[in-house]
Write a protein that holds these residues in place. Structure first.
Motif, PDB file in Angstrom:
ATOM      1  N   TYR A 186       0.840  -1.207   0.000  1.00  0.00           N
ATOM      2  CA  TYR A 186       0.000   0.000   0.000  1.00  0.00           C
ATOM      3  C   TYR A 186       0.866   1.244   0.000  1.00  0.00           C
ATOM      4  CZ  TYR A 186      -4.666  -1.869   0.906  1.00  0.00           C
ATOM      5  OH  TYR A 186      -5.873  -2.467   0.794  1.00  0.00           O
TER       6      TYR A 186
ATOM      7  N   GLU B  60      -7.099   7.801   1.887  1.00  0.00           N
ATOM      8  CA  GLU B  60      -7.486   6.408   1.714  1.00  0.00           C
ATOM      9  C   GLU B  60      -6.821   5.484   2.737  1.00  0.00           C
ATOM     10  OE1 GLU B  60      -9.822   4.281   0.850  1.00  0.00           O
ATOM     11  OE2 GLU B  60     -10.587   6.174   0.092  1.00  0.00           O
TER      12      GLU B  60
ATOM     13  N   ARG C  63      -8.564   5.722   6.038  1.00  0.00           N
ATOM     14  CA  ARG C  63      -9.858   5.035   5.980  1.00  0.00           C
ATOM     15  C   ARG C  63      -9.661   3.516   6.045  1.00  0.00           C
ATOM     16  NH1 ARG C  63     -14.319   7.459   4.034  1.00  0.00           N
ATOM     17  NH2 ARG C  63     -14.836   5.759   2.636  1.00  0.00           N
ATOM     18  N   GLU C  64      -8.670   3.044   5.294  1.00  0.00           N
ATOM     19  CA  GLU C  64      -8.378   1.614   5.258  1.00  0.00           C
ATOM     20  C   GLU C  64      -7.948   1.116   6.643  1.00  0.00           C
ATOM     21  OE1 GLU C  64      -8.911  -0.386   2.806  1.00  0.00           O
ATOM     22  OE2 GLU C  64      -7.941  -2.162   3.671  1.00  0.00           O
TER      23      GLU C  64
ATOM     24  N   ARG D  82     -10.870   0.851   9.043  1.00  0.00           N
ATOM     25  CA  ARG D  82     -11.670  -0.347   8.757  1.00  0.00           C
ATOM     26  C   ARG D  82     -10.952  -1.607   9.227  1.00  0.00           C
ATOM     27  NH1 ARG D  82     -13.376   2.480   3.594  1.00  0.00           N
ATOM     28  NH2 ARG D  82     -11.358   1.845   2.775  1.00  0.00           N
ATOM     29  N   ARG D  83      -9.639  -1.676   8.933  1.00  0.00           N
ATOM     30  CA  ARG D  83      -8.879  -2.881   9.305  1.00  0.00           C
ATOM     31  C   ARG D  83      -8.816  -3.058  10.818  1.00  0.00           C
ATOM     32  NH1 ARG D  83      -4.565  -5.044   5.357  1.00  0.00           N
ATOM     33  NH2 ARG D  83      -5.577  -4.571   3.393  1.00  0.00           N
TER      34      ARG D  83
END
Ligand code: ADP
Length: 344
Positions: free
Chosen positions: A117, A168, A171-172, A175-176
């Motif tokens: 990433y 991003e 945000r990722e 969520r993770r």
């Protein structure tokens, strides 16, 4: 201006639940592009919502590696924001490193994100493409950014329309983390949304390219006197003679005038361009006056603030206290969920 009072610190949980977070790079003198593209709107936003604005000195270390310079830039940004209208009674302004918990959270996040990433990071790829060796700080920059946003339970991050991807990773990671550590529970981190800043056309620099400190084409917000005059006179124009009509829409000077002048003044100046007998030198004088008027008050305030370093320090300290109060319970929950033991 009185020293800030902790009892009137911003309430961490605003009625509408919106928490605006934004990092400000202390990497040099702020320019008109920064003002119209970001700062002006930061200043408006902090009055409307709960907000945490931090001066990201850890991030700046990826490029600024001179101690005096980093210290200086850090205080300069605080002066700039206060002079431009940041009100410490409305929101928290502080230095990133005064809340060391964000670096702790960064480590937790390192373990939740594949390196692939980060290899897609724009600043990192730019260095690679330019044949330079990026340091690990630059590589991991977006993870620290994510920790900054999520540590305060940030729900909204002001960004330009073209920078949505910067968010991003945050945000990722939200969520993770929530998926791994709070599967049956209330999620710990809200997934932050971009707060798209009003569209502002890219502010041109003195050479007509995007105004940017990397192009050495900037006009500083707090430049004045000869320095300001010199920058304005440097603006590139074409060679249409004074007496001939000119197209305002094709002129860098007019593009800047438009940012400062009200509709009526813009019309008047555009008319003068089209009529002829009006040179670029006249337009530059007009722009100079507009810049001086717009920032006159902020410049005076900045000079006053500069004489009161203790006040600026107090603002930053109080801001950091508010920020730490906000961060502590979130970090407690984070440690409990991840199994990080603290024995003291
Ligand atoms: P620089 O290009 O000088 O390094 P930064 O990348 O530090 O500027 O920008 C800080 C903020 O100012 C960002 O939100 C960016 O979108 C905004 N900004 C910078 N330059 C401009 C410009 N020329 N026009 C509009 N916004 C700009």
């Amino acid at each position: 201006m009185e020293a800030p009072d902790t009892t009137s610190s911003p309430d961490a949980a605003a009625a509408d639940g919106t928490v605006v977070v934004s990092g400000i790079q202390p990497s040099g003198r702020l320019h008109l592009g920064n003002y119209f593209g970001a700062i002006r709107q930061h200043i408006d936003l902090h009055k409307e919502h709960d907000a945490f604005y931090f001066i990201v000195n850890y991030h700046a270390m990826t490029t600024v590696q001179d101690a005096d310079q980093l210290r200086q830039h850090t205080f300069d940004v605080a002066l700039d924001y206060l002079a431009l209208g940041f009100d410490p009674e409305e929101a928290a302004l502080f230095v990133q490193s005064d809340v060391p918990e964000v670096t702790e959270l960064t480590w937790i996040f390192f373990n939740l994100i594949p390196t692939s990433y980060l290899e897609k990071g724009v600043a990192y790829k730019e260095k690679i493409n330019a044949g330079l060796t990026p340091n690990a700080g630059l590589f991991n920059y977006p993870v620290l950014q994510a920790a900054d946003i999520l540590a305060y339970g940030g729900t909204h991050v002001p960004v330009g329309a073209d920078q949505k991807q910067n968010l991003e990773i945050a945000r990722e990671l939200a969520r993770r983390f929530n998926h791994r550590y709070c599967p049956d529970d209330e999620p710990l981190f809200p997934v932050p949304e971009p707060h798209i800043l009003d569209h502002v056309a890219v502010v041109p620099g003195t050479d007509g390219r995007k105004m940017s400190k990397s192009y050495d084409n900037t006009i500083g917000i707090f430049d004045e006197g000869d320095a300001l005059k010199e920058s304005v006179m440097r603006i590139v124009t074409d060679s249409t003679p004074l007496e001939e009509p000119k197209d305002p829409e094709n002129c860098n000077v007019f593009a800047l005038i438009k940012l400062f002048a009200d509709e009526e003044t813009q019309q008047e100046i555009a008319e003068k361009y089209r009529e002829g007998g009006y040179g670029y030198g006249h337009a530059k004088q007009e722009l100079l006056g507009l810049i001086e008027d717009r920032f006159e008050e902020a410049r005076a305030r900045r000079k006053e603030l500069k004489k009161r370093p203790d006040y600026v320090r107090d603002v930053l300290r109080e801001g950091a206290e508010t920020a730490r109060e906000r961060v502590m319970p979130i970090m407690e929950r984070m440690r409990e969920r991840t199994g990080i033991v603290r024995t003291r």
